[in-house]
Design a protein around this motif. Structure first.
Motif, mmCIF file in Angstrom:
data_model
loop_
_atom_site.group_PDB
_atom_site.id
_atom_site.type_symbol
_atom_site.label_atom_id
_atom_site.label_comp_id
_atom_site.label_asym_id
_atom_site.label_seq_id
_atom_site.Cartn_x
_atom_site.Cartn_y
_atom_site.Cartn_z
ATOM 1 N N TYR A 2 0.823 -1.208 0.000
ATOM 2 C CA TYR A 2 0.000 0.000 0.000
ATOM 3 C C TYR A 2 0.857 1.258 0.000
ATOM 4 C CZ TYR A 2 -3.537 -3.356 1.103
ATOM 5 O OH TYR A 2 -4.365 -4.431 1.050
ATOM 6 N N ARG A 3 0.430 2.229 -0.798
ATOM 7 C CA ARG A 3 1.231 3.433 -0.969
ATOM 8 C C ARG A 3 1.469 4.169 0.360
ATOM 9 N NH1 ARG A 3 -1.135 5.213 -6.066
ATOM 10 N NH2 ARG A 3 -0.033 3.461 -6.987
ATOM 11 N N ASN A 5 1.414 2.932 3.418
ATOM 12 C CA ASN A 5 2.342 2.167 4.241
ATOM 13 C C ASN A 5 3.773 2.384 3.773
ATOM 14 O OD1 ASN A 5 -0.235 1.180 4.669
ATOM 15 N ND2 ASN A 5 0.447 -0.910 5.052
ATOM 16 N N GLU A 45 -2.508 -4.999 5.852
ATOM 17 C CA GLU A 45 -3.534 -4.140 5.271
ATOM 18 C C GLU A 45 -3.051 -2.698 5.207
ATOM 19 O OE1 GLU A 45 -4.764 -5.714 8.622
ATOM 20 O OE2 GLU A 45 -3.328 -4.236 9.258
ATOM 21 N N ASP A 46 -3.788 -1.882 4.516
ATOM 22 C CA ASP A 46 -3.535 -0.448 4.497
ATOM 23 C C ASP A 46 -3.525 0.046 5.944
ATOM 24 O OD1 ASP A 46 -4.331 2.144 2.365
ATOM 25 O OD2 ASP A 46 -4.308 2.459 4.527
ATOM 26 N N THR A 474 -7.348 -9.418 -5.262
ATOM 27 C CA THR A 474 -6.930 -8.013 -5.177
ATOM 28 C C THR A 474 -6.465 -7.467 -6.523
ATOM 29 O OG1 THR A 474 -4.561 -8.292 -4.752
ATOM 30 C CG2 THR A 474 -6.051 -8.491 -2.853
ATOM 31 N N ARG A 476 -3.626 -7.543 -7.936
ATOM 32 C CA ARG A 476 -2.281 -6.982 -8.048
ATOM 33 C C ARG A 476 -1.417 -7.797 -9.005
ATOM 34 N NH1 ARG A 476 1.566 -8.751 -3.501
ATOM 35 N NH2 ARG A 476 1.192 -10.978 -3.379
ATOM 36 N N GLU A 482 -0.253 -2.280 -8.469
ATOM 37 C CA GLU A 482 -0.849 -2.407 -7.153
ATOM 38 C C GLU A 482 -2.274 -2.922 -7.355
ATOM 39 O OE1 GLU A 482 -1.040 0.631 -3.319
ATOM 40 O OE2 GLU A 482 -0.082 1.239 -5.178
ATOM 41 N N PRO A 485 -8.515 -0.918 -5.682
ATOM 42 C CA PRO A 485 -8.993 -0.646 -4.325
ATOM 43 C C PRO A 485 -10.140 -1.590 -3.955
ATOM 44 C CG PRO A 485 -9.500 1.178 -5.810
ATOM 45 C CD PRO A 485 -8.731 0.193 -6.595
#
Length: 584
Positions: A2-3, A5, A45-46, A474, A476, A482, A485
């Motif tokens: 996650y960006r 993170n 997780e985010d 997800t 990805r 990534e 969402p």
DNA sequence: GCCGTTTTCGGCCCGACTGTTTTCAGTCG
């Protein structure tokens, strides 16, 4: 990853480095920030989902002060402490800290003694001889720093696990020709089967007198471009074709277990283990487990011995991340993790009928001769996947006939019919229910329109009685995209409620869901299935990546549906149907 | 800065390699 993170972890990493620069009295503050960076990096997780009732969920290693900084960042997108600290260090400090061989003490000397602040200034001073005037800096050190600074920036991207496995296999192959090597094996994050790998660590057992020859051989390989270190027991080099640092370490056979344990890590796991050892009057290093008072060796030949001496069950490498496995081992509750041999079939594959490369007959022949599978599900794409040769209802009916023909020839129902049906933007499916009902297995996946409410789309798909599993949940793509969402917590809840399976997609570039979400899934009682998303016969071995994810998620074979025979899978489908119709 | 049924103060994992030194500091993993 996650960006948020990633950004936050980078800042904490930087703060840690700046405290290192500020001096020894800040050493432990520095470690605390580095530690926090690692924790946030590893968060499943985010980070915004890691907050409950306005508080950061209690996490070992993140206390009050760092928690405040996290909130400050989430509200203002910056951390004032970081802004202030940056004023106290050289301008290019953070870039310079990443250069091999340059650390805080060296940069401090450059900054305070010679007022050098940028990379360019330092390069210039190294070249014109000013650095040579500093005490402790002679020609060799100056040259080393200079060449590290002038070198083009190496890739700091981590390798996907599959690539790392291929590289390590080929290096092990090269080294196996050295007769003095008694044992050779991989260690580090590669052995823990992390989804991405930084450096490649290899461990070797040999007689002490043979070490030198082995190390000479290793550093002289044609592939070696850079030699970082060459000592009596270890060497560290850069392989040009693989663009990767490779470290070898040599121990004697009786130290093998201790060394393998030590170099497998993770760092957090080892630190925890060492603290436990100290509490029990022992100390651990890479040579063994010793008593503190008499320095007597208690264990070290094998890993089991080390863990047992500490009163622990032996912990599989995939679990060694210090996320509760040591406590579990102390109670004797380490689960019997799933293995590749438990897998009875592949739940996600493509044939020539859509975008795969093989005909059904070729697939059947290949699987019959290469795998001990009871079944393999063809999950070709549905019609809206035009570039992937998606099929309409009529084509699926034709494919069904072909499957029957091939199975008849084989004399068993190896090939199962199925589809990877597209979840459309509004959450409906790309094929009629009446077709889905006739297929053996239905995976539903999102392939486009990522800007829609993907959570609702997937939830709607879960509520369709004929959807058996959600594919690559997800979306990805390792190293390039990534995930879209999506609120995975909610999806897992709905999957549990509706009796829908969640896929662990083992394809080398997906590995989706990842280990952390898979762990969360089984905590919530969700059933998992592993599929390879194969498009050619070479892809079927991605099953071992899927199993790696499951092992890192602490899964036993009971958590994974395709360790069962097909009758149990039919029962799983019936249970879902019953649930859906009971709630209506 | 973090942690704690031995502690709210006083600890915080451990060793190899390099380059500089005659016993060690800095860096790395």
């Amino acid at each position: 990853m996650y960006r948020v993170n990633k950004k936050l972890a980078e800042i904490f990493e930087a703060i840690g480095s700046i405290y290192e620069f500020k001096g020894p009295k800040e050493r432990f503050r520095s470690i605390a920030y580095h530690n926090a960076a690692r924790i946030i990096n590893d968060l499943p997780e985010d980070i915004r989902e890691h907050i409950q009732d306005g508080k950061f969920i209690k996490t070992y290693g993140i206390g009050k002060s760092i928690e405040e900084k996290i909130f400050e960042f989430l509200q203002t997108n910056q951390i004032s402490l970081f802004n202030d600290l940056q004023k106290e260090v050289p301008k290019d400090f953070l870039t310079l800290m990443k250069v091999q061989g340059l650390g805080p003490e060296t940069l401090k000397r450059f900054y305070y003694d010679l007022n050098l602040s940028t990379k360019e200034q330092i390069i210039e001073a190294l070249q014109d001889g000013r650095i040579l005037q500093l005490k402790g800096f002679q020609k060799k050190k100056v040259n080393n720093i200079l060449s590290a600074l002038l070198k083009k920036t190496e890739t700091d991207e981590r390798l996907p696990l599959w690539d790392a496995q291929e590289i390590s296999t080929s290096i092990v192959h090269m080294l196996k020709t050295i007769p003095q090597i008694q044992i050779i094996d991989i260690a580090g994050s590669l052995r823990r089967q992390r989804e991405t790998v930084g450096d490649i660590d290899l461990l070797i057992a040999a007689k002490a007198r043979d070490r030198k020859a082995i190390i000479r051989h290793f550093v002289s390989l044609d592939e070696v471009e850079n030699l970082y270190a060459e000592g009596d027991t270890k060497a560290s080099v850069y392989f040009k074709s693989f663009k990767r640092q490779v470290d070898i370490r040599i121990v004697t056979e009786d130290q093998w277990g201790a060394a393998l344990q030590y170099f497998t890590g993770s760092k957090a796991h080892n630190i925890h283990l060492r603290k436990l050892a100290i509490e029990k009057g022992f100390k651990i290093n890479e040579y063994g487990l010793f008593t503190v008072d008499e320095n007597k060796k208690i264990a070290g030949e094998n890993e089991e011995g080390i863990y047992h001496a500490l009163g622990l069950e032996c912990i599989p490498p995939e679990m060694r991340e210090d996320t509760g496995e040591i406590e579990l081992a102390a109670e004797g509750l380490i689960p019997k993790l799933i293995t590749i041999d438990d897998i009875k079939g592949d739940m996600h594959t493509h044939s020539k009928w859509s975008d795969g490369h093989s005909s059904i007959e070729e697939i059947a022949d290949y699987i019959s001769s290469h795998q001990k599978y009871d079944y393999i599900v063809l999950t070709d794409h549905s019609k809206s996947e035009i570039i992937a040769g998606g099929m309409n209802e009529d084509q699926f009916m034709k494919q069904l006939k072909e499957i029957k023909k091939v199975n008849k020839k084989l004399g068993r129902d190896l090939i199962k019919s199925g589809t990877e049906v597209d979840i459309l933007p509004d959450g409906t499916l790309d094929l009629s229910d009446s077709l889905l009902q006739t297929l053996d297995w239905v995976v539903a996946s999102i392939h486009s329109h990522f800007n829609q409410d993907n959570t609702e789309r997937i939830i709607k798909a879960c509520r369709n009685p004929y959807v058996c599993a959600i594919g690559h949940p997800t979306g990805r793509v390792l190293g390039s995209r990534e995930g879209y969402p999506v609120d995975m917590e909610r999806i897992l809840d709905v999957a549990a409620e509706t009796g829908t399976a969640i896929e662990i997609n083992g394809h080398s570039h997906r590995m989706d869901i990842n280990d952390r979400w898979a762990k969360r899934a089984i905590e919530k009682g969700v059933t998992l299935v592993i599929g390879t998303d194969s498009h050619n016969t070479g892809n079927y071995s991605f099953m071992k990546l899927g199993v790696a994810i499951a092992r890192r998620a602490w899964c036993t074979k009971d958590h994974i549906l395709n360790t069962s025979d097909w009758a149990k899978i039919e029962a799983f489908k019936r249970r879902k149907l019953e649930r859906i119709y009971m709630t209506h």
